[in-house]
Design a protein around this motif. Structure first.
Motif, mmCIF file in Angstrom:
data_model
loop_
_atom_site.group_PDB
_atom_site.id
_atom_site.type_symbol
_atom_site.label_atom_id
_atom_site.label_comp_id
_atom_site.label_asym_id
_atom_site.label_seq_id
_atom_site.Cartn_x
_atom_site.Cartn_y
_atom_site.Cartn_z
ATOM 1 N N ASP A 14 0.956 -1.308 0.056
ATOM 2 C CA ASP A 14 -0.032 -0.192 0.112
ATOM 3 C C ASP A 14 0.819 1.093 0.034
ATOM 4 O O ASP A 14 0.555 2.346 -0.498
ATOM 5 N N ARG A 17 2.202 1.631 -3.522
ATOM 6 C CA ARG A 17 1.221 1.911 -4.345
ATOM 7 C C ARG A 17 0.899 3.247 -4.290
ATOM 8 O O ARG A 17 0.426 3.843 -5.365
ATOM 9 N N LYS A 18 0.615 3.728 -3.237
ATOM 10 C CA LYS A 18 0.215 5.246 -2.870
ATOM 11 C C LYS A 18 1.400 6.153 -3.456
ATOM 12 O O LYS A 18 0.851 7.221 -4.385
ATOM 13 N N TYR A 21 1.352 6.072 -7.195
ATOM 14 C CA TYR A 21 -0.034 6.684 -8.083
ATOM 15 C C TYR A 21 0.029 8.414 -7.779
ATOM 16 O O TYR A 21 -0.303 9.033 -8.596
ATOM 17 N N ASP A 22 0.562 8.706 -6.420
ATOM 18 C CA ASP A 22 0.700 10.166 -6.212
ATOM 19 C C ASP A 22 1.623 10.923 -7.386
ATOM 20 O O ASP A 22 1.537 11.979 -7.665
ATOM 21 N N GLY A 25 0.222 8.667 -11.160
ATOM 22 C CA GLY A 25 -1.129 8.244 -11.667
ATOM 23 C C GLY A 25 -1.179 6.742 -11.914
ATOM 24 O O GLY A 25 -2.446 6.231 -12.266
ATOM 25 N N THR A 27 -1.743 2.993 -11.467
ATOM 26 C CA THR A 27 -2.474 2.122 -10.511
ATOM 27 C C THR A 27 -1.932 0.820 -10.285
ATOM 28 O O THR A 27 -1.854 0.276 -11.442
ATOM 29 N N SER A 29 -2.798 -2.716 -8.477
ATOM 30 C CA SER A 29 -4.062 -3.458 -7.950
ATOM 31 C C SER A 29 -3.269 -4.704 -7.342
ATOM 32 O O SER A 29 -2.324 -5.230 -7.633
ATOM 33 N N TYR A 221 -3.570 2.335 -17.450
ATOM 34 C CA TYR A 221 -2.857 2.104 -16.209
ATOM 35 C C TYR A 221 -3.287 3.209 -15.116
ATOM 36 O O TYR A 221 -2.834 3.070 -13.847
ATOM 37 N N PHE A 222 -4.289 4.044 -15.606
ATOM 38 C CA PHE A 222 -4.533 5.038 -14.348
ATOM 39 C C PHE A 222 -5.956 4.566 -14.205
ATOM 40 O O PHE A 222 -6.932 4.089 -14.666
ATOM 41 N N ASP A 223 -6.235 5.113 -12.878
ATOM 42 C CA ASP A 223 -7.831 5.040 -12.456
ATOM 43 C C ASP A 223 -8.527 6.085 -12.882
ATOM 44 O O ASP A 223 -7.879 6.901 -13.598
#
Length: 274
Positions: A14, A17-18, A21-22, A25, A27, A29, A221-223
């Motif tokens: 986590d 992953r965060k 993403y930050d 972008g 993601t 999973s 690859y982005f949410d």
């Protein structure tokens, strides 16, 4: 060192992953967790570190190390003339409409952005096509960007082994490449039409009044939130009556966006129709 299977605890997964993403972008999973595990294991070995916490402290305290880490977790799959219908639409629909519009304004430069260009096959494909079809008096500028520094270096060098040039029509190989024993080198005149540049799609590129944007097989690859932000930034970078190409498996359907869906005889794309 821990094995790949137990490299990351849930909390560590986590945490990475965060930050990924930050910063980008992108993601991760549970379905692609193994990819992140294996890439981080490689970085620990390379940096001779004994824990992922050490590596996390390194990337969060050093911007260059962060770039290198993001490079290592991205996937760069591409080829020349990938998804040919897009290029057919470019030739038969998009470029003729842009030329017609620009003749009325006296603007003779067509500006294109290849976002997520990987190792350069896409922008070189676009460059070959435009160099071949543009009428006298018109020229083009292509900006090719990616988050992978290694991929950008390949594009800047413009050299591809024989295994990578599949799909290029022979007329283009003869006209725009120099063959050697080890592969093919893009000719300098064509290389000069493309500017390769590091860019993170989380940020505004600063570009404005672009005529065409290619961003294919990146949004997957982005949410949803990162997709929406990226698409809005594309809108801001593009001029009136401009065109957006995204991957054939990607869609703006259901997204609150100003782009209009455009179905041509060759492929589907999107238009900034103002």
């Amino acid at each position: 060192m821990a094995s790949m299977a137990d490299l990351l605890t849930d909390a560590e997964f986590d945490m990475f992953r965060k930050v990924i993403y930050d910063e980008s972008g992108i993601t991760f999973s549970s379905t692609n967790r193994s990819i992140l595990d294996s890439r981080l294991k490689e970085k620990l070995r390379e940096k001779q570190l004994t824990s992922v916490q050490e590596y996390y402290r390194l990337i969060t305290s050093n911007k260059e190390e962060m770039k290198i880490m993001l490079d290592s977790v991205t996937t760069n799959l591409t080829r020349f003339f990938r998804n040919q219908p897009h290029f057919d639409a470019l030739v038969h629909y998009v470029i003729p409409h842009i030329i017609e519009r620009k003749k009325k304004t006296g603007d003779s430069v067509i500006k294109i952005w290849s976002a997520g260009c990987s190792t350069g096959e896409e922008p070189y494909t676009i460059a070959m096509i435009l160099a071949d079809i543009l009428p006298a008096g018109f020229r083009f500028q292509i900006t090719a960007s990616d988050i992978s520094l290694k991929s950008l270096m390949v594009g800047q060098q413009g050299f591809y082994p024989e295994s990578r040039i599949a799909g290029i029509p022979q007329k283009y190989l003869d006209k725009y490449f120099i063959k050697s024993d080890k592969g093919y080198q893009v000719k300098s005149d064509l290389m000069a039409t493309i500017k390769f540049d590091y860019h993170n799609l989380r940020n505004d590129s600063g570009a404005r009044n672009l005529d065409v944007v290619f961003c294919r097989n990146v949004l997957i690859y982005f949410d949803e939130a990162a997709q929406k932000s990226t698409i809005d930034r594309f809108w801001n970078s593009m001029g009136a009556q401009s065109y957006l190409f995204i991957g054939h498996s990607e869609s703006l359907f259901g997204m609150d966006t100003k782009f209009e869906f455009l179905k041509t005889d060759w492929a589907c794309l999107y238009q900034k129709n103002i």
